[in-house]
Design a protein around this motif. Structure first.
Motif, PDB file in Angstrom:
ATOM      1  N   ALA A 300       0.816  -1.216   0.000  1.00 20.73           N
ATOM      2  CA  ALA A 300       0.000   0.000   0.000  1.00 20.73           C
ATOM      3  C   ALA A 300       0.850   1.267   0.000  1.00 20.73           C
ATOM      4  O   ALA A 300       0.418   2.312  -0.497  1.00 20.73           O
ATOM      5  CB  ALA A 300      -0.926   0.005   1.217  1.00 20.73           C
ATOM      6  N   ALA A 301       2.064   1.200   0.559  1.00 19.59           N
ATOM      7  CA  ALA A 301       2.923   2.392   0.621  1.00 19.59           C
ATOM      8  C   ALA A 301       4.361   1.962   0.865  1.00 19.59           C
ATOM      9  O   ALA A 301       4.634   0.834   1.307  1.00 19.59           O
ATOM     10  CB  ALA A 301       2.453   3.330   1.734  1.00 19.59           C
ATOM     11  N   VAL A 302       5.292   2.878   0.587  1.00 21.62           N
ATOM     12  CA  VAL A 302       6.713   2.622   0.788  1.00 21.62           C
ATOM     13  C   VAL A 302       7.365   3.847   1.401  1.00 21.62           C
ATOM     14  O   VAL A 302       6.986   4.984   1.107  1.00 21.62           O
ATOM     15  CB  VAL A 302       7.403   2.255  -0.555  1.00 21.62           C
ATOM     16  N   GLU A 303       8.351   3.633   2.272  1.00 22.99           N
ATOM     17  CA  GLU A 303       9.125   4.747   2.813  1.00 22.99           C
ATOM     18  C   GLU A 303      10.561   4.301   3.030  1.00 22.99           C
ATOM     19  O   GLU A 303      10.846   3.111   3.192  1.00 22.99           O
ATOM     20  CB  GLU A 303       8.533   5.256   4.124  1.00 22.99           C
ATOM     21  N   GLY A 304      11.473   5.263   3.000  1.00 19.39           N
ATOM     22  CA  GLY A 304      12.882   4.957   3.194  1.00 19.39           C
ATOM     23  C   GLY A 304      13.659   5.037   1.897  1.00 19.39           C
ATOM     24  O   GLY A 304      13.098   5.168   0.806  1.00 19.39           O
ATOM     25  N   ASP A 305      14.974   4.965   2.021  1.00 18.76           N
ATOM     26  CA  ASP A 305      15.870   5.019   0.866  1.00 18.76           C
ATOM     27  C   ASP A 305      16.742   3.763   0.903  1.00 18.76           C
ATOM     28  O   ASP A 305      17.771   3.729   1.563  1.00 18.76           O
ATOM     29  CB  ASP A 305      16.726   6.279   0.911  1.00 18.76           C
ATOM     30  N   PHE A 306      16.303   2.728   0.218  1.00 18.68           N
ATOM     31  CA  PHE A 306      17.008   1.460   0.264  1.00 18.68           C
ATOM     32  C   PHE A 306      17.287   0.954  -1.144  1.00 18.68           C
ATOM     33  O   PHE A 306      16.712   1.438  -2.125  1.00 18.68           O
ATOM     34  CB  PHE A 306      16.215   0.419   1.053  1.00 18.68           C
ATOM     35  N   THR A 307      18.173  -0.005  -1.232  1.00 18.44           N
ATOM     36  CA  THR A 307      18.496  -0.634  -2.512  1.00 18.44           C
ATOM     37  C   THR A 307      18.160  -2.112  -2.433  1.00 18.44           C
ATOM     38  O   THR A 307      17.973  -2.672  -1.347  1.00 18.44           O
ATOM     39  CB  THR A 307      19.976  -0.449  -2.866  1.00 18.44           C
ATOM     40  N   ALA A 308      18.080  -2.758  -3.568  1.00 19.67           N
ATOM     41  CA  ALA A 308      17.771  -4.189  -3.614  1.00 19.67           C
ATOM     42  C   ALA A 308      18.768  -4.964  -2.758  1.00 19.67           C
ATOM     43  O   ALA A 308      19.980  -4.748  -2.842  1.00 19.67           O
ATOM     44  CB  ALA A 308      17.812  -4.684  -5.057  1.00 19.67           C
ATOM     45  N   GLY A 309      18.250  -5.855  -1.915  1.00 25.79           N
ATOM     46  CA  GLY A 309      19.087  -6.631  -1.015  1.00 25.79           C
ATOM     47  C   GLY A 309      19.110  -6.107   0.401  1.00 25.79           C
ATOM     48  O   GLY A 309      19.569  -6.801   1.310  1.00 25.79           O
ATOM     49  N   ASP A 310      18.607  -4.881   0.610  1.00 32.33           N
ATOM     50  CA  ASP A 310      18.580  -4.310   1.950  1.00 32.33           C
ATOM     51  C   ASP A 310      17.447  -4.897   2.775  1.00 32.33           C
ATOM     52  O   ASP A 310      16.408  -5.291   2.241  1.00 32.33           O
ATOM     53  CB  ASP A 310      18.386  -2.784   1.883  1.00 32.33           C
ATOM     54  N   PRO A 311      17.603  -4.929   4.112  1.00 38.52           N
ATOM     55  CA  PRO A 311      16.495  -5.340   4.969  1.00 38.52           C
ATOM     56  C   PRO A 311      15.471  -4.215   5.107  1.00 38.52           C
ATOM     57  O   PRO A 311      15.835  -3.042   5.245  1.00 38.52           O
ATOM     58  CB  PRO A 311      17.172  -5.627   6.313  1.00 38.52           C
ATOM     59  N   VAL A 312      14.195  -4.565   5.060  1.00 38.39           N
ATOM     60  CA  VAL A 312      13.115  -3.601   5.250  1.00 38.39           C
ATOM     61  C   VAL A 312      12.078  -4.224   6.182  1.00 38.39           C
ATOM     62  O   VAL A 312      11.964  -5.445   6.282  1.00 38.39           O
ATOM     63  CB  VAL A 312      12.434  -3.195   3.928  1.00 38.39           C
ATOM     64  N   GLU A 313      11.339  -3.366   6.870  1.00 35.37           N
ATOM     65  CA  GLU A 313      10.262  -3.857   7.708  1.00 35.37           C
ATOM     66  C   GLU A 313       8.973  -3.895   6.911  1.00 35.37           C
ATOM     67  O   GLU A 313       8.726  -3.029   6.057  1.00 35.37           O
ATOM     68  CB  GLU A 313      10.097  -2.970   8.947  1.00 35.37           C
ATOM     69  N   LEU A 314       8.156  -4.899   7.177  1.00 29.14           N
ATOM     70  CA  LEU A 314       6.851  -5.037   6.565  1.00 29.14           C
ATOM     71  C   LEU A 314       5.823  -4.711   7.639  1.00 29.14           C
ATOM     72  O   LEU A 314       5.779  -5.376   8.685  1.00 29.14           O
ATOM     73  CB  LEU A 314       6.646  -6.454   6.030  1.00 29.14           C
ATOM     74  N   CYS A 315       5.026  -3.677   7.406  1.00 29.04           N
ATOM     75  CA  CYS A 315       4.143  -3.141   8.431  1.00 29.04           C
ATOM     76  C   CYS A 315       2.675  -3.299   8.050  1.00 29.04           C
ATOM     77  O   CYS A 315       2.325  -3.311   6.859  1.00 29.04           O
ATOM     78  CB  CYS A 315       4.434  -1.652   8.671  1.00 29.04           C
ATOM     79  N   ASP A 316       1.829  -3.403   9.068  1.00 32.69           N
ATOM     80  CA  ASP A 316       0.390  -3.425   8.806  1.00 32.69           C
ATOM     81  C   ASP A 316      -0.119  -1.991   8.681  1.00 32.69           C
ATOM     82  O   ASP A 316       0.666  -1.029   8.743  1.00 32.69           O
ATOM     83  CB  ASP A 316      -0.356  -4.200   9.896  1.00 32.69           C
ATOM     84  N   SER A 317      -1.419  -1.836   8.513  1.00 27.53           N
ATOM     85  CA  SER A 317      -1.985  -0.507   8.267  1.00 27.53           C
ATOM     86  C   SER A 317      -1.827   0.440   9.446  1.00 27.53           C
ATOM     87  O   SER A 317      -1.915   1.664   9.292  1.00 27.53           O
ATOM     88  CB  SER A 317      -3.468  -0.639   7.915  1.00 27.53           C
ATOM     89  N   GLU A 318      -1.563  -0.105  10.637  1.00 21.83           N
ATOM     90  CA  GLU A 318      -1.365   0.727  11.820  1.00 21.83           C
ATOM     91  C   GLU A 318       0.098   1.054  12.073  1.00 21.83           C
ATOM     92  O   GLU A 318       0.443   1.680  13.073  1.00 21.83           O
ATOM     93  CB  GLU A 318      -1.958   0.020  13.046  1.00 21.83           C
ATOM     94  N   GLY A 319       0.971   0.628  11.166  1.00 18.74           N
ATOM     95  CA  GLY A 319       2.387   0.926  11.290  1.00 18.74           C
ATOM     96  C   GLY A 319       3.173  -0.048  12.139  1.00 18.74           C
ATOM     97  O   GLY A 319       4.365   0.154  12.390  1.00 18.74           O
ATOM     98  N   ARG A 320       2.565  -1.129  12.588  1.00 18.12           N
ATOM     99  CA  ARG A 320       3.260  -2.125  13.387  1.00 18.12           C
ATOM    100  C   ARG A 320       4.063  -3.048  12.486  1.00 18.12           C
ATOM    101  O   ARG A 320       3.542  -3.585  11.508  1.00 18.12           O
ATOM    102  CB  ARG A 320       2.255  -2.942  14.198  1.00 18.12           C
ATOM    103  N   ALA A 321       5.339  -3.226  12.803  1.00 12.55           N
ATOM    104  CA  ALA A 321       6.197  -4.122  12.019  1.00 12.55           C
ATOM    105  C   ALA A 321       5.816  -5.562  12.320  1.00 12.55           C
ATOM    106  O   ALA A 321       5.967  -6.032  13.444  1.00 12.55           O
ATOM    107  CB  ALA A 321       7.661  -3.880  12.343  1.00 12.55           C
ATOM    108  N   VAL A 322       5.320  -6.271  11.307  1.00 18.13           N
ATOM    109  CA  VAL A 322       4.905  -7.665  11.494  1.00 18.13           C
ATOM    110  C   VAL A 322       5.933  -8.643  10.949  1.00 18.13           C
ATOM    111  O   VAL A 322       5.901  -9.831  11.268  1.00 18.13           O
ATOM    112  CB  VAL A 322       3.533  -7.922  10.832  1.00 18.13           C
ATOM    113  N   ALA A 323       6.836  -8.152  10.111  1.00 19.63           N
ATOM    114  CA  ALA A 323       7.850  -9.031   9.518  1.00 19.63           C
ATOM    115  C   ALA A 323       9.030  -8.186   9.054  1.00 19.63           C
ATOM    116  O   ALA A 323       8.951  -6.946   9.006  1.00 19.63           O
ATOM    117  CB  ALA A 323       7.267  -9.832   8.353  1.00 19.63           C
TER     118      ALA A 323
END
Length: 368
Positions: A300-323
């Motif tokens: 639904a949305a993306v934030e941050g400045d990352f490149t392929a291979g970087d770790p990112v958080e996967l968040c639900d609609s309330e902003g909680r990191a679920v993975a």
């Protein structure tokens, strides 16, 4: 414990150096004597995770205490790491043992190829009879890619090398139910789960003031290792021989879980997310409950400045990191992928876009 074949031993700065900085040769020799005896029968393999590089570099650089800024910490590590390994090399030579230096950053171990290389190097050093001495690569590590303390590094290395036991050596001989310097407190001999420490206040500072950890980091490291199926003994450096012989000493943490994929443990505990992807409700269910890969249609949305291979958080609609996972696209590519099927993207942008944004093999669930 006495039957453990492959053991990871972690020793802190306060057990190797003086409060003013500089290595204590007698302390290093005493530790090496214990490790050499453990290895002498040829039945046990030892990996040593050693702090002390920054502390060893303080006095030669004229620093009275551990600096707080990263640049001076790196300078002290650059000077001290050579002194630390030279001291171990000389001490081990008395027993005919070769030393192999292994410096790691969290970035080295959350990325698949780097993680595999680290694992192979440690296995080969052990197979060739060397003593691997592991430390965080403080000289090049930035705030974003630091483990933060060698206790956590030791827990992750224990999992990386498939250790049978992790021994955390400190200046305190175990976990106590209060301040160990005060009368009336007692050592906690065994920990079978988090509930055993639920009402215990864990101190956060070591005595010597030259390290970054404390009892908090050691207990957290023990929990990480135990959750990965590795038993842990937390005791003082002077009781190292007892711990490695399986005698009653320190605090014993029983395994609470089973081994998971090596790299995913590093991804969960050692990586620093470089951005975040917000998932719709269906994608959250697919990733968390069904352990599926994340597809572009579920973003639904993306934030941050990352490149392929970087770790990112996967968040639900309330902003909680679920993975957390390793992303397959750069941040600037994601917006045009949002909400679209991989088949549609392949037709418009080419076959390279007919793939997951985060593959399930590169993903760890944080909150089931």
């Amino acid at each position: 414990m006495g039957e453990a074949r492959r053991v990871v031993v972690k020793v802190g700065s306060s057990s190797l150096t003086t409060a003013a900085g500089g290595l204590d040769a007698d302390r290093v020799d005493a530790l090496v004597d214990v490790l050499a005896k453990v290895r002498s029968g040829g039945e046990k393999e030892v990996v040593l995770v050693s702090s002390g590089a920054i502390a060893a570099g303080l006095a030669p650089l004229g620093l009275r205490r551990r600096p707080r800024d990263l640049a001076r910490q790196q300078a002290a590590a650059s000077v001290g790491q050579g002194l630390l390994v030279a001291r171990y090399t000389a001490s081990c030579a008395r027993h005919g043992i070769r030393v192999g230096q292994v410096l790691l950053t969290s970035d080295d171990t959350s990325r698949r190829a780097h993680h595999r290389n680290a694992s192979r190097t440690l296995d080969k050093l052990l197979a060739m009879g060397a003593l691997p001495v592991v430390n965080e690569n403080d000289t090049v590590a930035t705030d974003e890619i630091r483990f933060g303390d060698n206790d956590r590094l030791a827990a992750l290395v224990a999992h990386l090398v498939h250790a049978d036991l992790l021994v955390l050596l400190s200046d305190v001989d175990g976990v106590y139910d209060g301040d160990p310097s005060k009368p009336g407190t007692s050592r906690i001999a065994e920990v079978r789960g988090p509930e055993d420490l639920a009402h215990v206040e864990i101190g956060s500072a070591g005595k010597a003031g030259v390290g970054t950890g404390g009892m908090v980091t050691k207990v957290e490291a023990a929990r990480i290792a135990a959750a990965a199926g590795i038993p842990v003994v937390l005791t003082s450096a002077v009781h190292a021989a007892d711990a490695l012989a399986g005698r009653d000493t320190g605090t014993y943490f029983h395994p609470t879980g089973r081994r998971s994929a090596d790299r995913l443990l590093w991804l969960q505990h050692a990586s620093t997310p470089q951005g975040a992807l917000t998932l719709d409700e269906g994608a959250v269910h697919a990733v968390v409950a069904r352990r599926k890969s994340l597809l572009p249609a579920g973003i639904a949305a993306v934030e941050g400045d990352f490149t392929a291979g970087d770790p990112v958080e996967l968040c639900d609609s309330e902003g909680r990191a679920v993975a957390r996972g390793l992303v397959n696209f750069d941040a600037q590519e994601i917006p045009r992928l949002i909400g679209r099927s991989t088949r549609e993207l392949a037709r418009e942008l080419g076959p390279a876009y007919e793939r997951e944004v985060v593959h399930r093999d590169d993903l760890v669930v944080l909150h089931p």
